[in-house]
Design a protein around this motif. Structure first.
Motif, short mmCIF file in Angstrom:
data_model
loop_
_atom_site.label_atom_id
_atom_site.label_comp_id
_atom_site.label_asym_id
_atom_site.label_seq_id
_atom_site.Cartn_x
_atom_site.Cartn_y
_atom_site.Cartn_z
N VAL A 183 0.86 -1.18 0.00
CA VAL A 183 0.00 0.00 0.00
C VAL A 183 0.90 1.23 0.00
CG1 VAL A 183 -1.66 1.37 1.33
CG2 VAL A 183 -1.88 -1.11 1.26
N THR A 184 0.76 2.10 -0.98
CA THR A 184 1.53 3.35 -1.01
C THR A 184 0.84 4.35 -1.92
OG1 THR A 184 3.68 4.36 -1.48
CG2 THR A 184 3.04 2.52 -2.87
N HIS A 185 1.07 5.64 -1.65
CA HIS A 185 0.57 6.68 -2.54
C HIS A 185 1.68 7.18 -3.47
CE1 HIS A 185 2.21 9.20 0.81
NE2 HIS A 185 2.65 9.90 -0.20
N ASP A 186 2.87 6.57 -3.39
CA ASP A 186 4.00 6.98 -4.23
C ASP A 186 3.88 6.30 -5.59
OD1 ASP A 186 6.57 7.17 -5.50
OD2 ASP A 186 7.40 7.77 -3.56
N ARG A 187 3.42 7.05 -6.58
CA ARG A 187 3.09 6.46 -7.88
C ARG A 187 4.33 6.05 -8.66
NH1 ARG A 187 -0.25 11.72 -8.64
NH2 ARG A 187 1.49 12.29 -7.29
N TRP A 188 5.42 6.80 -8.52
CA TRP A 188 6.67 6.39 -9.17
C TRP A 188 7.11 5.03 -8.63
CZ3 TRP A 188 11.53 5.15 -7.34
CH2 TRP A 188 12.54 5.02 -8.29
N PHE A 189 7.02 4.85 -7.33
CA PHE A 189 7.40 3.59 -6.69
C PHE A 189 6.53 2.44 -7.21
CE2 PHE A 189 7.18 0.53 -3.16
CZ PHE A 189 8.52 0.35 -2.88
N LEU A 190 5.23 2.66 -7.31
CA LEU A 190 4.31 1.63 -7.82
C LEU A 190 4.69 1.22 -9.24
CD1 LEU A 190 0.88 3.02 -6.53
CD2 LEU A 190 1.98 0.90 -5.77
N ASP A 191 5.03 2.21 -10.09
CA ASP A 191 5.41 1.91 -11.46
C ASP A 191 6.70 1.11 -11.54
OD1 ASP A 191 3.72 2.45 -13.52
OD2 ASP A 191 4.32 4.52 -13.81
N TYR A 212 1.39 1.29 -12.11
CA TYR A 212 0.45 2.39 -11.89
C TYR A 212 0.01 3.03 -13.20
CZ TYR A 212 -1.51 6.84 -10.50
OH TYR A 212 -2.36 7.91 -10.37
N SER A 213 0.93 3.25 -14.15
CA SER A 213 0.56 3.89 -15.42
C SER A 213 -0.45 3.04 -16.18
CB SER A 213 1.81 4.12 -16.27
OG SER A 213 2.71 4.97 -15.61
N ASP A 214 -0.22 1.72 -16.21
CA ASP A 214 -1.16 0.82 -16.89
C ASP A 214 -2.52 0.86 -16.19
OD1 ASP A 214 0.77 -0.23 -18.75
OD2 ASP A 214 1.63 -1.32 -17.08
N TYR A 215 -2.49 0.93 -14.87
CA TYR A 215 -3.73 0.99 -14.09
C TYR A 215 -4.54 2.24 -14.43
CZ TYR A 215 -6.11 2.99 -9.99
OH TYR A 215 -6.97 3.65 -9.15
N VAL A 216 -3.84 3.38 -14.59
CA VAL A 216 -4.55 4.64 -14.90
C VAL A 216 -5.29 4.51 -16.22
CG1 VAL A 216 -4.22 7.07 -15.51
CG2 VAL A 216 -3.02 6.11 -13.55
N PHE A 217 -4.62 3.96 -17.25
CA PHE A 217 -5.27 3.80 -18.55
C PHE A 217 -6.44 2.82 -18.46
CE2 PHE A 217 -1.11 5.19 -20.42
CZ PHE A 217 -1.62 6.28 -21.09
N ALA A 218 -6.21 1.69 -17.79
CA ALA A 218 -7.26 0.67 -17.70
C ALA A 218 -8.46 1.16 -16.91
CB ALA A 218 -6.69 -0.60 -17.06
N ILE A 471 8.99 21.10 -1.89
CA ILE A 471 9.88 20.11 -1.28
C ILE A 471 9.08 18.82 -1.15
CG2 ILE A 471 11.18 19.46 0.77
CD1 ILE A 471 11.55 22.41 1.38
N SER A 472 9.56 17.75 -1.74
CA SER A 472 8.83 16.49 -1.63
C SER A 472 9.75 15.32 -1.95
CB SER A 472 7.63 16.48 -2.59
OG SER A 472 6.93 15.25 -2.50
N HIS A 473 9.49 14.19 -1.28
CA HIS A 473 10.16 12.93 -1.62
C HIS A 473 9.34 12.16 -2.65
CE1 HIS A 473 12.96 13.86 1.41
NE2 HIS A 473 12.23 13.52 2.44
N ASP A 474 8.16 12.70 -3.02
CA ASP A 474 7.31 12.05 -4.02
C ASP A 474 7.77 12.49 -5.40
OD1 ASP A 474 5.25 11.35 -5.81
OD2 ASP A 474 3.76 11.36 -4.21
N ARG A 475 8.54 11.63 -6.03
CA ARG A 475 9.15 11.97 -7.32
C ARG A 475 8.10 12.27 -8.38
NH1 ARG A 475 13.99 8.32 -9.90
NH2 ARG A 475 14.05 9.26 -11.97
N PHE A 476 7.03 11.50 -8.40
CA PHE A 476 5.96 11.68 -9.38
C PHE A 476 5.37 13.08 -9.24
CE2 PHE A 476 2.06 11.12 -11.65
CZ PHE A 476 2.21 10.02 -12.47
N PHE A 477 5.11 13.50 -8.00
CA PHE A 477 4.49 14.80 -7.74
C PHE A 477 5.40 15.94 -8.20
CE2 PHE A 477 3.40 18.46 -5.12
CZ PHE A 477 2.02 18.50 -5.22
#
Length: 614
Positions: A183-191, A212-218, A471-477
């Motif tokens: 479980v995470t909200h870090d989308r780069w990590f999920l991908d 995550y990217s495939d999930y968004v499209f699907a 400032i963020s550790h969330d690379r995707f954001f």
């Protein structure tokens, strides 16, 4: 054939009057790497706790394969406060045993920055009790990864990790054979890590193949089909009413629709933001000056975090700020915020910060501002303003903006005291935006926010006209909301990174390698060098203050040129896309594009040379 590790059959879990899981059936097999997403409160944590048998089900059953070795990282660790880090992570292994284990060395270096745990007062012998929640969480994660579980279950593993730590963890998990549920909200990590996704929504779990990217499209395709089906149903109702009124129905052909490919789903979607248009609007709101720093030194007590910094935050600049923990990211924002609040009267330890006269700053810090617990959500927002101008003719009421931030009509009347940590974070950000600032400082804005709320926030910031530092550790954001990345590498300097976070990680990797080689190089030097160093070993002459200032001005000029080249490249790409059949025109545009790339490469090389002098 992959062995089944966990089976979840027709599981229901109810809290109060709400069913978080309603007849859910799914399974985890060897080699699975599953990411779990969904809104806060929809049951993600409940699902993995049930799957791990940490919670009982109301109905249905969960079965584990015989002798399953399970490793679970929950949001609350079970470490012994009286124990040392050594005891919890390494156990009874002698130093020569664990130091000779490549896996243990990799985990300690990846999570703590070295085998001696440099951030801990007594290294491995540090007692756990006085440590912070983030430090305890890293210890719990290290303990889990050093073990040999067949299935790893992680609840928000990237919390309290910096960009480097997250990149290391992603690579480590990719290289393991263990199955994974995360479980995470870090989308780069999920991908990077996951090959399947579970989307928890209103008691059910939807499964998707890919990251995550495939999930968004699907998911977009599934929702499009669902919307089409609802439109058809509504149309049938209207026809039924017409037949009841007029008699026999007229013959109609069935509506035709087709499933479109994923790339067609986004064919007519505009770019995330019109940078040039926003820049014009930002200039109108801010003028030429936002923040100008001249030879600024930022300190935390006696420690110098930034020395002789000359930098300019201009109108419309969108900066992502990354760096090692303790390098001074938050301290820099605080120094700028104090100068803005005092209109330049409060200055740093040395140097000068010039603040534009029209600057209206909103600063989202890591601390959640406390509001009266009895205050309703909508009332807390309306305290600031009833309506907000989002630029480009867009305007929203307090209620509409509340809905965009995940506070539905019923939730808007919830007392602030009943909100979760993530909901209070959302409310804090919402109140800041309602005040119509033209400069935004966001310090870890993604903390406690779910992916859906992050998407809504990114969408809102895309069209927000003004200057912004994140400032963020969330690379995707960072990559989604900012145009430039700047880094504090721990050497009291601020550097622009033309290639973004990839370049930051490369620099940090090279720095770590050079530091590890330094003791070996020192040991190989002849004894005579201690008293009479060779000419080539003498340090280079220091750069004069005048040359340093000149280099910094040249750096700023190059950065402006790089911005212009980036805008021109975007325009050329759009022109090529608009004229796919005009081969002569496409060839000319492509030639110009190649020239621009060569010019950009030369500028970036010159920037790197000047950065050393500056």
């Amino acid at each position: 054939m992959a062995v089944n590790l966990v089976n979840v059959e027709a599981v229901t879990k109810v809290y109060g009057t709400r069913a978080l899981l309603d007849g859910v059936s799914l399974g985890v097999s060897e080699g699975d790497r599953i990411g779990v997403v969904g809104r806060n409160g929809d049951g993600k944590t409940t699902l993995i706790r049930v799957l791990s048998k940490l919670e009982e089900t109301d109905t249905g059953r969960v079965t584990h394969s015989g002798g399953l070795r399970l490793g679970v990282l929950t949001q609350h660790d079970s470490l012994d406060p009286a124990a040392t880090v050594r005891h919890e992570v390494i156990g009874d292994l002698a130093d020569h045993e664990w130091a000779g284990d490549a896996k243990i060395r990799d985990v300690l270096t990846g999570l703590f920055g070295g085998l001696d745990l440099p951030g801990f007062p007594q290294g491995l012998d540090t007692v756990i009790a006085p440590l912070s929640g983030g430090e305890r969480r890293r210890i719990a994660l290290a303990k889990l990864l050093i073990g040999e579980p067949e299935l790893i279950v992680l609840d928000e593993p990237t919390n309290h990790l910096d960009v480097e730590g997250i990149a290391w963890l992603a690579e480590h998990l990719r290289n393991r054979r263990s199955a994974l549920v995360c479980v995470t909200h870090d989308r780069w990590f999920l991908d990077q890590v996951c090959t399947r996704m579970w989307d928890v929504q209103r008691g059910t779990v939807h499964e998707y193949e890919g990251g995550y990217s495939d999930y968004v499209f699907a998911r977009a395709e599934r929702e499009r089909i669902a919307a089409t089906e609802e439109a058809k149903r509504q149309n049938l109702v209207r026809k039924e009413l017409a037949w009841l009124r007029r008699g026999a129905p007229a013959r109609t052909s069935k509506p035709r629709f087709r499933v479109e490919a994923a790339n067609e789903l986004i064919a007519d979607v505009p770019p995330p933001r019109d940078t040039s248009e926003l820049m014009k609007f930002a200039n109108a709101r801010l003028g030429k000056t936002v923040f100008d720093l001249e030879d600024v030194t930022v300190q935390a007590g006696p420690k110098v975090l930034l020395a002789r910094l000359t930098w300019q935050l201009g109108p419309g600049d969108r900066i992502g700020l990354v760096g090692v923990n303790g390098a001074g990211k938050t301290s820099l924002l605080r120094a700028l915020a104090e100068a803005a609040r005092s209109q330049g009267d409060v200055q740093p330890a040395a140097g000068k910060i010039v603040v534009g006269r029209t600057v209206k700053l909103a600063y989202l810090s890591q601390e959640v501002t406390e509001l009266a617990p009895s205050l309703r959500v909508l009332e807390a927002v309306q305290q600031v303003r009833d309506r907000v101008d989002l630029g480009k003719g867009r305007e929203m009421t307090a209620g509409q903006l509340c809905e965009q931030f995940g506070f539905g009509k019923e939730k808007q009347w919830t007392p602030v005291g009943d909100l979760s940590g993530g909901e209070r974070r959302r409310l804090q950000l919402l109140r800041l935006l309602m005040d119509e600032p033209n400069v935004l400082f966001l310090d870890e804005p993604t903390n406690d926010l779910d992916i859906e709320t992050l998407n809504q926030l990114e969408d809102l910031l895309d069209g927000w006209p003004g200057s912004m530092v994140v400032i963020s550790h969330d690379r995707f954001f960072i990559e989604r909301t900012t145009d430039k990345v700047m880094a504090l590498l721990g050497d009291a300097t601020l550097r622009m990174l033309p290639r973004g976070i990839d370049e930051y990680l490369e620099r940090r990797r090279r720095l770590a390698e050079s530091e590890s080689q330094r003791p070996a190089a020192a040991a190989q030097k002849p004894a005579a060098s201690a008293t009479a160093p060779a000419a080539e070993e003498r340090p280079a002459a220091p750069v004069s203050a005048k040359d340093s200032r000149a280099a910094k001005k040249e750096l700023q000029r190059i950065e402006r040129q790089l911005d212009k080249l980036s805008g021109r490249e975007t325009t050329l790409h759009q022109q090529i896309a608009d004229n796919p059949t005009d081969f002569e025109k496409v060839a000319k545009l492509d030639a110009e594009l190649r020239e621009l790339r060569e010019e950009r490469d030369e500028l970036e090389m010159r920037w790197l040379e000047l950065a050393e002098d500056a």
